[in-house]
Design a protein around this motif. Structure first.
Motif: not given
Length: 221
Positions: A64-85
């Motif tokens: 489902p849409d929200k269930l798919a998008v939410s963890p994806c955005l969380d993962d991207l934010e985590a990559r930014v915070m870790a300096g990977a992206f």
């Protein structure tokens, strides 16, 4: 940092070679490859959200849409915070999302889509053979079950046309995905050279603006 992530979308059937090409693009300066299925598989399978996601994946159904998008955005934010992206200097190469128009709507708030690379596979038999091979090489249970494969291909074909219609035609580039990996890459490189990456950051590019009209419904589950 830009207010939105700037991204290329890789859209294609399971087995069309999205991850192969995406991983290569991710090695190029100025690009960052991101794969939805990798993010979903990394979620703790014993957690509530992990169990729920795996239920959909095991049946070959769309998350489902929200269930798919939410963890994806969380993962991207985590990559930014870790300096990977680094969003200020890198373009995202999105693989595996959006799968529905609802997911595209949710992403619009966070992502500026620059181009859509549509990996076209006219011979479904070759796609199925690729999935069988991937099941053996990567121990992918979702690629080993014939009924699950059939269901995934059916679901993909049903929803992808709608996703592509959501974006302006001039933003979509068709790529013949049944050629050799090198030939497919050559097609893609001819597209991405038109996207300018400046040495001091991304040139402000206008994204694929969606036609004004009634907003599609989002699956709230």
């Amino acid at each position: 940092m830009p207010s939105k992530y700037q991204a290329l979308l890789l859209i294609g059937l399971p087995g069309s070679g999205k991850s192969t090409q995406g991983k290569i693009l991710g090695l190029l300066p100025g690009f960052h490859y991101w794969e939805a299925s990798e993010t979903f598989r990394a979620i703790n399978a014993d957690s509530e959200i992990g169990r729920l996601i795996q239920q959909y994946i095991s049946r070959g159904e769309l998350i489902p849409d929200k269930l798919a998008v939410s963890p994806c955005l969380d993962d991207l934010e985590a990559r930014v915070m870790a300096g990977a992206f680094h969003p200020a200097t890198e373009i995202l190469v999105f693989d595996g999302i959006p799968r529905t128009v609802g997911q595209a709507v949710l992403l619009d708030e966070h992502v500026t889509v620059l181009k859509i690379l549509s990996l076209v596979c006219e011979d479904i038999g070759q796609v199925i053979q690729r999935l069988r091979q991937r099941a053996v090489e990567q121990c992918r249970a979702d690629d080993a079950n014939e009924s699950t494969i059939g269901r995934r291909l059916e679901v993909y074909q049903r929803y992808t046309t709608e996703v592509l219609e959501y974006y302006p035609m001039e933003c979509i580039v068709k790529i013949d995905a049944l050629k050799s990996p090198a030939e497919v890459l050559d097609q893609i490189l001819h597209v991405i050279i038109s996207i300018t990456v400046l040495s001091h950051g991304l040139h402000p590019l206008s994204g694929c603006q969606n036609p004004v009209g009634d907003q599609p419904k989002v699956d709230e589950r």
